[in-house]
Design an enzyme around this catalytic site. Structure first.
Site, short mmCIF file in Angstrom:
data_model
loop_
_atom_site.label_atom_id
_atom_site.label_comp_id
_atom_site.label_asym_id
_atom_site.label_seq_id
_atom_site.Cartn_x
_atom_site.Cartn_y
_atom_site.Cartn_z
N SER A 1 0.87 -1.17 0.00
CA SER A 1 0.00 0.00 0.00
C SER A 1 0.91 1.22 0.00
O SER A 1 1.72 1.38 0.91
CB SER A 1 -0.87 -0.03 1.26
OG SER A 1 -1.62 1.15 1.37
N LYS B 1 -0.99 -1.09 -4.46
CA LYS B 1 -2.21 -0.34 -4.11
C LYS B 1 -1.81 1.10 -3.86
O LYS B 1 -0.88 1.38 -3.10
CB LYS B 1 -2.84 -0.98 -2.87
CG LYS B 1 -3.76 -0.10 -2.05
CD LYS B 1 -4.44 -0.92 -0.96
CE LYS B 1 -4.59 -0.12 0.33
NZ LYS B 1 -5.17 -0.94 1.42
N LYS C 1 -2.93 4.78 -2.49
CA LYS C 1 -3.88 5.59 -1.75
C LYS C 1 -4.30 6.74 -2.66
O LYS C 1 -3.45 7.32 -3.37
CB LYS C 1 -3.23 6.14 -0.47
CG LYS C 1 -2.96 5.05 0.56
CD LYS C 1 -4.26 4.51 1.12
CE LYS C 1 -4.04 3.60 2.30
NZ LYS C 1 -5.32 3.09 2.85
N ASP D 1 -7.10 2.76 -3.00
CA ASP D 1 -7.84 2.79 -1.73
C ASP D 1 -8.15 4.25 -1.40
O ASP D 1 -7.24 5.05 -1.18
CB ASP D 1 -6.99 2.16 -0.62
CG ASP D 1 -7.74 2.05 0.71
OD1 ASP D 1 -8.88 2.52 0.81
OD2 ASP D 1 -7.15 1.49 1.66
N GLU E 1 -10.92 0.30 -3.36
CA GLU E 1 -11.19 0.00 -1.96
C GLU E 1 -11.90 1.17 -1.29
O GLU E 1 -11.43 2.32 -1.38
CB GLU E 1 -9.86 -0.32 -1.26
CG GLU E 1 -9.98 -0.83 0.16
CD GLU E 1 -8.60 -1.22 0.74
OE1 GLU E 1 -7.67 -1.49 -0.06
OE2 GLU E 1 -8.48 -1.23 1.96
N ASP F 1 -13.47 -2.24 3.09
CA ASP F 1 -12.56 -2.33 4.24
C ASP F 1 -13.33 -1.82 5.46
O ASP F 1 -13.98 -2.60 6.19
CB ASP F 1 -11.29 -1.50 3.92
CG ASP F 1 -10.32 -1.37 5.08
OD1 ASP F 1 -10.61 -1.83 6.18
OD2 ASP F 1 -9.22 -0.77 4.89
N LYS G 1 -9.29 -7.16 8.07
CA LYS G 1 -8.29 -6.72 9.04
C LYS G 1 -8.72 -7.28 10.37
O LYS G 1 -9.83 -6.98 10.84
CB LYS G 1 -8.25 -5.19 9.13
CG LYS G 1 -7.61 -4.53 7.93
CD LYS G 1 -7.64 -3.02 8.06
CE LYS G 1 -6.97 -2.40 6.84
NZ LYS G 1 -7.28 -0.97 6.73
N GLY H 1 -3.64 -4.23 6.23
CA GLY H 1 -2.62 -3.88 7.22
C GLY H 1 -2.95 -2.56 7.87
O GLY H 1 -3.74 -1.78 7.34
O1 OSB Z 1 -7.14 1.57 4.66
O2 OSB Z 1 -5.88 -0.09 4.35
C1 OSB Z 1 -6.10 1.00 4.90
C2 OSB Z 1 -2.99 2.06 6.88
C3 OSB Z 1 -3.58 2.68 7.96
C4 OSB Z 1 -4.94 2.78 8.01
C5 OSB Z 1 -5.73 2.26 6.97
C6 OSB Z 1 -5.15 1.61 5.91
C7 OSB Z 1 -3.76 1.55 5.84
C8 OSB Z 1 -3.04 0.96 4.72
C9 OSB Z 1 -1.64 0.50 4.98
O3 OSB Z 1 -3.45 0.91 3.59
C10 OSB Z 1 -1.52 -0.96 5.03
C11 OSB Z 1 -0.17 -1.35 5.54
O4 OSB Z 1 0.77 -1.28 4.76
O5 OSB Z 1 -0.06 -1.71 6.74
MG MG Z 2 -8.23 0.36 3.29
#
Ligand code: OSB
Ligand code: MG
Length: 376
Positions: free
Chosen positions: A136, A162, A164, A189, A214, A239, A263, A291
């Site tokens: 991510s 992925k 953001k 995402d 996402e 999510d 998660k 994550g």
């Molecule tokens: O939405 O998946 C998410 C990190 C913090 C809060 C929300 C998210 C995320 C990530 C990072 O996308 C995932 C990771 O690399 O741990």
């Molecule tokens: Mg997410």
């Protein structure tokens, strides 16, 4: 039967190796609640994934601490436990606070795995010897920096990238990335950054051949996601919206998504994560493991969970070094050139928790023992 003799709460502070930006904010360092449970000479750890602020969900480290201290730990201390599966029943009277509950429940699963002398993954029902890894990538200060990051991760072998995204950091980014990498497995995402007025805009992303989008809409929504899913070809992945198995059933029935991100913290622990995994599997919906910028403890738990059969898409579980200059487990989590993590074969989480390192990072601590039980 397991009995918990003591529960230690601690807050550790760890700077992130690289700041992480999402549509809801920027994280430069983590304040993390770790729980350690003691039972009959054994000790097991859990990591609470609640953030520094209630921006991803309504929990944050400080609410998780107080709920653990005043409500959850006292219930766990006096209980006779079969294993982690006993926790949801014990905690049921407390509504919400799923990330706080998960930290304790997951520690109990690890404890049980140690008692049974089996890898945690096996106790959870895992079958995969290796798991597929994606990354991510946060919102970057510039497009150049984003391209640099993607290049590094593609080179490293990660199987899915992925990105953001948020209004203003979406179309142009996807265009630039696809021009350079037309064939990589790409997803995005939004962390709830879009609204109904954006439906046409979101529909135009079909041209980028994304594996999924996402959580484009509200964090607590199924209905409008189902309207959006009817309008776009790209799969929606939920999510934030999925808190438990019933949510997963509702979302699947309403066709609010075609993929689910699980998660373990968000859903309240391994029991509920497995229930969602199974419900999705029975309905042909693939899942992957999300994550939350975890340390090695939460990461090891994510790796074990990802070994269940319906975790058929690459997850957001990546190498320790992407987050930390030094992790709190040994060895650190590493990812092969094929973009895989090999499941550890030893009993429990399969990594050694570095107590010295944790001590050095601790800024707050508290111990709860059975006799201190106070329930209304
Ligand atoms: O939405 O998946 C998410 C990190 C913090 C809060 C929300 C998210 C995320 C990530 C990072 O996308 C995932 C990771 O690399 O741990
Ligand atoms: Mg997410």
């Amino acid at each position: 039967m397991l009995k918990i003799d003591a529960i230690h709460l601690r807050e550790i502070n760890m700077p992130l190796a690289h700041p992480f930006e999402t549509s809801f904010g920027l994280t430069t360092g983590r304040r993390i609640l770790l729980v350690e449970i003691e039972s009959d000479g054994l000790t097991a750890w859990g990591e609470c994934v609640a953030g520094e602020h209630p921006y991803f969900s309504d929990e944050m480290i400080d609410t998780a601490w107080i709920i653990t201290e005043t409500e959850l730990a006292p219930r766990l201390l006096d209980a006779e436990l079969q294993g982690g599966g006993s926790c949801p029943g014990l905690f049921r009277q407390v509504r919400g606070h799923r990330m706080a509950k998960a930290a304790l429940e997951n520690a109990v699963w690890d404890l049980k795995a140690q008692v049974e002398q089996v890898p945690l993954a096996q106790l959870l029902g895992g079958t995969r010897p290796v798991i597929a890894c994606g990354v991510s990538i946060g919102i970057q200060p510039s497009v150049e920096q984003l391209m640099e990051k993607i290049s590094t991760e593609v080179e490293a072998g990660y199987q899915r990238i992925k990105l953001k995204c948020k209004p203003g950091w979406d179309m142009q980014i996807f265009e630039t990335v696809r021009a350079r990498w037309p064939d990589i497995t790409l997803s995005c995402d939004a962390n709830s950054a879009y609204r109904m007025k954006d439906f046409d805009h979101l529909a135009s992303w079909d041209q980028f051949n994304l594996l999924m989008i996402e959580q484009p809409l509200w964090y607590d929504d199924f209905y409008f996601h189902s309207m959006l899913q009817k309008r776009i070809k790209t799969a929606i992945c939920l999510d934030e919206s999925i808190r438990n198995r019933r949510d997963a059933l509702a979302a699947i029935a309403m066709e609010s998504c075609r993929i689910i991100n699980i998660k373990v913290g968000r859903v309240g622990g391994f029991s509920e994560a497995i229930a969602i995994h199974n419900a999705a599997a029975e309905r042909g919906i693939p899942v992957w493991c999300g994550g939350m910028l975890e340390t090695g403890i939460g990461r090891a738990h994510n790796i074990a969970l990802s070994s269940l059969p319906n975790f058929s898409l690459p997850g957001d579980v990546s190498a320790s070094s992407r987050y930390w200059s030094q992790d709190i487990i040994e060895p650190a989590v590493t990812v092969s050139k094929k973009g895989e993590i090999v499941l550890p074969g030893t009993a429990g989480i399969g990594y050694a928790v570095q107590r010295d390192r944790i001590e050095a990072l601790t800024v707050r601590r508290q111990t709860l023992r059975s006799k201190s039980r106070v329930l209304a």
